[in-house]
Design a protein around this motif. Structure first.
Motif, PDB file in Angstrom:
ATOM      1  N   VAL A 183       0.841  -1.203   0.000  1.00  0.00           N
ATOM      2  CA  VAL A 183       0.000   0.000   0.000  1.00  0.00           C
ATOM      3  C   VAL A 183       0.875   1.251   0.000  1.00  0.00           C
ATOM      4  N   VAL A 184       1.958   1.208   0.761  1.00  0.00           N
ATOM      5  CA  VAL A 184       2.894   2.339   0.797  1.00  0.00           C
ATOM      6  C   VAL A 184       3.526   2.541  -0.573  1.00  0.00           C
ATOM      7  N   GLY A 186       2.191   1.752  -3.472  1.00  0.00           N
ATOM      8  CA  GLY A 186       1.173   2.348  -4.330  1.00  0.00           C
ATOM      9  C   GLY A 186       0.991   3.829  -4.060  1.00  0.00           C
ATOM     10  N   LEU A 187       1.001   4.206  -2.796  1.00  0.00           N
ATOM     11  CA  LEU A 187       0.847   5.610  -2.438  1.00  0.00           C
ATOM     12  C   LEU A 187       2.036   6.430  -2.936  1.00  0.00           C
ATOM     13  N   ALA A 188       3.242   5.883  -2.818  1.00  0.00           N
ATOM     14  CA  ALA A 188       4.435   6.593  -3.288  1.00  0.00           C
ATOM     15  C   ALA A 188       4.363   6.820  -4.799  1.00  0.00           C
ATOM     16  N   LEU A 228       1.680   7.011  -6.530  1.00  0.00           N
ATOM     17  CA  LEU A 228       0.607   7.988  -6.753  1.00  0.00           C
ATOM     18  C   LEU A 228       1.120   9.408  -6.557  1.00  0.00           C
ATOM     19  N   LEU A 229       1.933   9.616  -5.519  1.00  0.00           N
ATOM     20  CA  LEU A 229       2.463  10.944  -5.245  1.00  0.00           C
ATOM     21  C   LEU A 229       3.423  11.418  -6.339  1.00  0.00           C
ATOM     22  N   ASN A 239       1.021  10.982 -10.209  1.00  0.00           N
ATOM     23  CA  ASN A 239      -0.345  11.472 -10.363  1.00  0.00           C
ATOM     24  C   ASN A 239      -0.394  12.591 -11.397  1.00  0.00           C
ATOM     25  N   ALA A 283      -0.906  -2.512  -3.638  1.00  0.00           N
ATOM     26  CA  ALA A 283      -0.361  -1.456  -4.486  1.00  0.00           C
ATOM     27  C   ALA A 283      -1.256  -1.205  -5.692  1.00  0.00           C
ATOM     28  N   ILE A 299      -4.445   0.979  -5.293  1.00  0.00           N
ATOM     29  CA  ILE A 299      -4.237   2.435  -5.272  1.00  0.00           C
ATOM     30  C   ILE A 299      -3.925   2.965  -6.670  1.00  0.00           C
ATOM     31  N   VAL A 300      -2.970   2.339  -7.368  1.00  0.00           N
ATOM     32  CA  VAL A 300      -2.530   2.913  -8.645  1.00  0.00           C
ATOM     33  C   VAL A 300      -3.468   2.594  -9.796  1.00  0.00           C
TER      34      VAL A 300
END
Length: 271
Positions: free
Chosen positions: A105-106, A108-110, A112-113, A116, A211, A214-215
């Protein structure tokens, strides 16, 4: 090797077998029982659902791309770590293992940041040139590559260390180019490590959830993968379809691992 008394040896074997059974075997058996509780009705319902079939195709596409990329870069990185000394070598080796210690999840968030399209570091620039990363195949492939990155590398590195570089040096001294040495000496020596790493990478890629949720954006009929469709079907009370898709994912992964384990020569299992 220290020989244990026979009672102690059998006790350890039983404990190990029981641990694997309760951790892995029992849940898989329970999943199979739920899948076939009504015969093939669950499988038929899943395979007749266009959202499920599309999710399976997306999963296959993303997984194959990720495995192909990780195979090329995994072998290259293994050669770099074993055959070359350079500043930052230990740091690179540690970074290879990072996906094993960081939540997907981290990851995927990275991604995204960074990618994006509206607020990411590179996303707006890439989208202005027509490349959409997040909520699209490139981002999903990147996320899957990241989570499966160590598997090929960590299978190949021990084999390269074990065989040494004597044959490679001999080939170079006889005039072989670097590409010829790689193709005729190095790759044949590590082929089973590569194959097993590919299979593990494929199994990991097929089951990736955090991941990709999120993405991908989890868009039904577009970017939804098989693990994501399992969650959707289960929470929407279409549990038979959820069990069926889960069973298919487990079956494919187990079959690949079993086939390679049976075909792999015993002398190559030291990797």
């Amino acid at each position: 090797m220290v020989e244990l008394p026979r009672p102690a040896s059998w006790t350890l074997r039983l404990v190990a077998a029981a641990y694997v059974f309760f951790l892995v075997g029992w849940p898989v058996i329970a999943l199979a029982q739920r899948t076939f509780a009504d015969g093939l009705a669950g499988i038929d319902a899943a395979m007749s659902d266009p959202d499920v079939t599309h999710a399976l195709l997306v999963t296959a596409e993303i997984s194959l791309w990720a495995v192909a990329i990780n195979t090329v870069f995994g072998v290259g990185m293994a050669l770099l770590l074993v055959r070359h000394e350079f500043p930052g070598r230990r740091l690179l080796s540690a970074l290879v293992d990072l996906p094993m210690s960081v939540s997907p999840v981290v990851i995927g968030l990275a991604l995204l940041l960074v990618y994006n399209g509206r607020t990411g570091w590179f996303g707006p620039t890439l989208e202005s040139h027509g490349l959409v990363v997040i909520f699209n195949s490139p981002g999903m492939i990147m996320a899957t590559c990241f989570v499966a990155l160590p598997l090929v590398v960590r299978e190949v590195v021990p084999v390269l260390e074990e065989i040494g570089d004597d044959q490679e040096q001999a080939a170079r001294s006889l005039g072989a180019s670097a590409l010829q040495t790689l193709r005729r000496i190095t790759l044949p020596a590590v082929k089973w490590a590569v194959v097993y790493g590919v299979v593990l990478s494929l199994a990991r890629s097929l089951g990736e959830f955090g991941a990709l949720k999120i993405v991908s954006g989890n868009l039904t009929g577009q970017t939804q993968t098989a693990p994501l469709v399992v969650e959707q079907k289960y929470t929407n009370f279409a549990q038979n379809e959820a069990y069926a898709v889960s069973f298919l994912l487990v079956l494919v992964s187990v079959l690949f691992i079993l086939v390679v384990s049976l075909l792999r020569p015993k002398e190559s299992t030291t990797s």
